[in-house]
Design a protein around this motif. Structure first.
Motif, PDB file in Angstrom:
ATOM      1  N   TYR A 191      -4.717  -2.569   5.347  1.00  0.00           N
ATOM      2  CA  TYR A 191      -5.564  -1.518   5.419  1.00  0.00           C
ATOM      3  C   TYR A 191      -5.084  -0.247   4.915  1.00  0.00           C
ATOM      4  O   TYR A 191      -5.553   0.822   5.490  1.00  0.00           O
ATOM      5  CB  TYR A 191      -6.115  -1.303   6.849  1.00  0.00           C
ATOM      6  N   GLY A 192      -4.081  -0.362   3.904  1.00  0.00           N
ATOM      7  CA  GLY A 192      -3.521   0.848   3.351  1.00  0.00           C
ATOM      8  C   GLY A 192      -2.935   1.774   4.555  1.00  0.00           C
ATOM      9  O   GLY A 192      -2.175   1.114   5.348  1.00  0.00           O
ATOM     10  N   HIS A 193      -3.213   2.904   4.369  1.00  0.00           N
ATOM     11  CA  HIS A 193      -2.482   3.874   5.175  1.00  0.00           C
ATOM     12  C   HIS A 193      -3.584   4.216   6.449  1.00  0.00           C
ATOM     13  O   HIS A 193      -3.319   5.369   7.470  1.00  0.00           O
ATOM     14  CB  HIS A 193      -2.398   5.224   4.707  1.00  0.00           C
ATOM     15  N   VAL A 194      -4.814   3.438   6.578  1.00  0.00           N
ATOM     16  CA  VAL A 194      -5.744   3.933   7.385  1.00  0.00           C
ATOM     17  C   VAL A 194      -5.157   3.992   9.069  1.00  0.00           C
ATOM     18  O   VAL A 194      -5.396   5.174   9.517  1.00  0.00           O
ATOM     19  CB  VAL A 194      -6.745   2.883   7.285  1.00  0.00           C
ATOM     20  N   ALA A 242     -10.965   6.911  -8.735  1.00  0.00           N
ATOM     21  CA  ALA A 242     -12.185   5.941  -8.683  1.00  0.00           C
ATOM     22  C   ALA A 242     -13.029   6.840  -8.474  1.00  0.00           C
ATOM     23  O   ALA A 242     -14.310   6.928  -9.131  1.00  0.00           O
ATOM     24  CB  ALA A 242     -11.840   4.779  -7.718  1.00  0.00           C
ATOM     25  N   GLU A 243     -13.453   7.795  -7.582  1.00  0.00           N
ATOM     26  CA  GLU A 243     -14.619   8.584  -7.354  1.00  0.00           C
ATOM     27  C   GLU A 243     -14.682   9.397  -8.344  1.00  0.00           C
ATOM     28  O   GLU A 243     -15.985   9.578  -8.708  1.00  0.00           O
ATOM     29  CB  GLU A 243     -14.336   9.418  -5.800  1.00  0.00           C
ATOM     30  N   LEU A 245     -14.245  15.869  -1.419  1.00  0.00           N
ATOM     31  CA  LEU A 245     -14.843  15.338  -0.049  1.00  0.00           C
ATOM     32  C   LEU A 245     -14.118  15.697   1.260  1.00  0.00           C
ATOM     33  O   LEU A 245     -15.010  15.993   2.135  1.00  0.00           O
ATOM     34  CB  LEU A 245     -14.816  13.952  -0.193  1.00  0.00           C
ATOM     35  N   SER A 246     -12.776  15.706   1.116  1.00  0.00           N
ATOM     36  CA  SER A 246     -12.077  15.758   2.499  1.00  0.00           C
ATOM     37  C   SER A 246     -12.695  17.283   3.094  1.00  0.00           C
ATOM     38  O   SER A 246     -12.616  17.587   4.375  1.00  0.00           O
ATOM     39  CB  SER A 246     -10.637  15.716   2.677  1.00  0.00           C
ATOM     40  N   SER A 269       0.807  -1.220  -0.019  1.00  0.00           N
ATOM     41  CA  SER A 269      -0.108  -0.157   0.102  1.00  0.00           C
ATOM     42  C   SER A 269       0.981   1.221  -0.055  1.00  0.00           C
ATOM     43  O   SER A 269       0.329   2.319  -0.401  1.00  0.00           O
ATOM     44  CB  SER A 269      -0.984  -0.039   1.106  1.00  0.00           C
ATOM     45  N   THR A 270       1.879   1.141   0.419  1.00  0.00           N
ATOM     46  CA  THR A 270       2.895   2.267   0.623  1.00  0.00           C
ATOM     47  C   THR A 270       4.338   2.359  -0.068  1.00  0.00           C
ATOM     48  O   THR A 270       4.936   3.112  -0.219  1.00  0.00           O
ATOM     49  CB  THR A 270       3.295   2.557   2.125  1.00  0.00           C
ATOM     50  N   PHE A 310      -5.291  14.505   0.960  1.00  0.00           N
ATOM     51  CA  PHE A 310      -6.444  13.798   0.989  1.00  0.00           C
ATOM     52  C   PHE A 310      -7.246  14.440  -0.194  1.00  0.00           C
ATOM     53  O   PHE A 310      -8.532  14.881  -0.160  1.00  0.00           O
ATOM     54  CB  PHE A 310      -7.347  14.097   2.266  1.00  0.00           C
ATOM     55  N   PRO A 311      -6.753  14.373  -1.462  1.00  0.00           N
ATOM     56  CA  PRO A 311      -7.536  14.644  -2.636  1.00  0.00           C
ATOM     57  C   PRO A 311      -8.560  13.521  -2.939  1.00  0.00           C
ATOM     58  O   PRO A 311      -8.503  12.576  -2.529  1.00  0.00           O
ATOM     59  CB  PRO A 311      -6.493  14.861  -3.775  1.00  0.00           C
ATOM     60  N   PRO A 312      -9.745  13.794  -3.865  1.00  0.00           N
ATOM     61  CA  PRO A 312     -10.448  12.552  -4.266  1.00  0.00           C
ATOM     62  C   PRO A 312      -9.531  11.804  -5.055  1.00  0.00           C
ATOM     63  O   PRO A 312      -8.703  11.908  -5.708  1.00  0.00           O
ATOM     64  CB  PRO A 312     -11.364  13.453  -5.177  1.00  0.00           C
ATOM     65  N   LEU A 313     -10.170  10.609  -4.910  1.00  0.00           N
ATOM     66  CA  LEU A 313      -9.621   9.372  -5.465  1.00  0.00           C
ATOM     67  C   LEU A 313      -9.974   9.363  -7.034  1.00  0.00           C
ATOM     68  O   LEU A 313     -11.028   9.742  -7.185  1.00  0.00           O
ATOM     69  CB  LEU A 313     -10.131   8.137  -4.802  1.00  0.00           C
TER      70      LEU A 313
END
Lengths: 380, 380
Positions: free
Chosen positions: A212-215, A327-328, A345-346, A63-64, A322-325
């Motif tokens: 869980y990625g960076h969560v 996918a979104e 969204l953020s 993930s990173t 925290f830009p939009p993904l």
């Protein structure tokens, strides 16, 4: 979206106190490095990638492994202004993003700090009235070097404080050796913007954390780091020795508002920690602490306001993170080219949280959106 | 004090869901040990001392070297009843205190769990209607052994769930090997009372931590441990696979209410963690989570109620931990003998927080004080 337009069209001045830049000179420093933190130029035609967190350059972490793409929104002040315009933000108080100057060779720290602070102030000059700044400190240098830089800051037009991580001089923010630094900041009316970077030891998140990625490190490690850091400042008496020191805490204090009661209770029940004439944490929260409103929930904003008062909570975005993904964006049928004018969204989540938290409270919403920052950081 | 009398004299049934015991059999086990956790008999005439936290037996730590004195309030159920009477508590749901059975040799875990659960249920029988229990699980044993013990629990009259730490089978609560345990708990309507013990690695608190007594590990380490543990359960899909599983979180969820928004935001912005059909954390909070009200502040109780609903927040005390300090008693001119009938600050603080949080909300205060526990844990 409708709500945002209302904000933008109203007379309310909106100030973003949590918004980062990497000035081109800083990007050059990162590009010259090969260990974390650094910037890696990868495939031609692809954006460079920013690798700032420990483990982001580990090929074993799916993930990173790649860090994050770094585009103009990280270093081009015009991209910052475009983001502000899209989101109805009138004024931004920009700050160097983590990990700041913490990693510099002590011999070069003083010179780099001077140059970066010059760069930040110069960026502000290009859009007069729309930009102010928190400067950077050469914390790997000697205390004298750090204090010298603090004393230079009031000479700039747009400096209102400094951004600091939790490491201090290497032993955290309860280190008595930091007293000259705190004294100089207090004397020069420079607010500390206290921001996390180092997180928590990765074993805290367990063997499955990478799935869980960076969560976990971002959602929990960062706020907990901030909370521990400011608690150590409080317990060691920093705010008793420097009663006018002002500290803006990132991410609504990490979780200081929620745990302040437990901290007070644990202190009151500890047979081994009985400081004389201690100020309560509730008092420190209302006199020395400001909280940004970057907490992504109505209940978080309410808790922040209950802790520090609605007159000490300040809107922020955490841009350019925290830009939009993609996918979104695809799901909405928008192309990546539309990114610039798309609302994030953020940001809309934090706008909505403030609106909902103060729906029953005349005027407080406007204070949190901008009035508090204008008053507390002297932006008018 | 006035408020407490009102509670005690009113018709409201008050239920304490967070209250621990060490049955005499468990104390004997601790007395037979010489490494943490253990009980040390020291000077004749002085109480034995309980040493359960890593580092408490380190002679180099001035604040924790001695552990804590262990008196009847830890093992004598009559002392629990006296405490309840003093504080107007009608019903207690007792649970074994940390570190439970986590440290047991796997070969003896099954037998000890059976004996301890028998002891807990027998204690409840001595005061019918005033005591219920969360049992203990032999988590160092095999999954079969654990599931067997869970299936025995409904055969007791007073068992309503189990208390669990964050270690699980050794790899935390997001370990897929725990699925049979979660399945058995769900099928047998046994609530998990999730409680911290292990805290955070001590380097998190910095080189001066010992100067602050137990404050940082207890006030921050414990809640953060709980928050990470339940977040790992959520991210790994435990509540998707076991949608009826009920988890009561100690200390109002650690800090899950405050950070739920940030968790949701980090998930929504993570390119590497994109689970299909994921339930939102807000949904899990309102369906699967209960929060105790052991958070020592009005804003904490409000945040807990905003997160899980006022119908899922439950009064608790954390007895026998956080007794009044001797110093405080001396200051009031009371002798140590008066301790039994003295109201505890830790309890009155939580009573006041609940009262203040729901002052404008008819009926919710009574629900949090007892109604929710009676309904959710089937105590009537």
């Amino acid at each position: 979206m409708h709500q945002l337009r209302n904000f933008a069209m109203s007379k309310v001045t909106i100030v973003d106190v949590h918004t980062h830049v990497y000035p081109p000179r800083y990007v050059s420093i990162l590009k010259s490095r090969t260990t974390v933190p650094y910037v890696r130029d990868t495939t031609p035609g692809q954006p460079s990638r920013l690798i700032i967190l420990p483990g982001e350059d580990s090929p074993s972490s799916h993930s990173t492994a790649a860090g994050r793409p770094i585009g103009p929104e990280y270093y081009d002040i015009n991209a910052k202004i475009a983001f502000m315009d899209t989101h109805g933000i009138d004024v931004s108080v920009i700050s160097l993003a983590n990990p700041w100057l913490d990693f510099l060779d002590p011999r070069e720290a003083a010179a780099v700090a001077r140059e970066i602070n010059y760069d930040l102030d110069s960026m502000c000059k290009t859009y007069p009235g729309r930009l102010f700044a928190f400067g950077a400190l050469p914390l790997s240098g000697t205390t004298d070097v750090i204090v010298n830089e603090i004393e230079r800051l009031p000479g700039y037009n747009y400096m209102r404080g400094v951004i600091m991580g939790t490491g201090g001089l290497g032993n955290g923010l309860d280190d008595l050796s930091l007293d000259p630094v705190y004294r100089a900041l207090e004397a020069n009316n420079m607010t500390i913007f206290l921001h996390p970077h180092y997180g928590l030891p990765k074993e805290v998140f367990g063997p499955r954390a990478a799935e869980y990625g960076h969560v976990l490190p971002l959602a929990l490690g960062f706020p907990l780091e901030t909370t521990v850091a400011v608690s150590r400042m409080i317990l060691s008496g920093v705010f008793d020795r420097f009663p006018k020191l002002q500290v803006l805490l990132a991410h609504s204090g990490g979780t200081l508002p929620f745990l302040a009661g437990r901290l007070e209770s644990c202190i009151a029940h500890d047979a081994h920690y009985r400081p004389e004439g201690r100020r309560s944490i509730w008092d420190v929260l209302k006199v020395n602490i400001m909280l940004d409103a970057v907490v992504y929930s109505e209940l978080g904003v309410r808790a922040a306001a209950a802790a520090s008062g609605g007159d000490r909570v300040l809107f922020g975005t955490d841009h350019p993170f925290f830009p939009p993904l993609e996918a979104e964006e695809d799901a909405k049928g928008e192309s990546a080219d539309g990114k610039q004018s798309e609302k994030w969204l953020s940001v809309t989540t934090n706008y909505k949280a403030i609106r909902d938290a103060f729906s029953d409270n005349n005027g407080q919403e406007e204070s949190v959106l901008g009035g508090n920052a204008i008053r507390l950081l002297r932006l008018a």
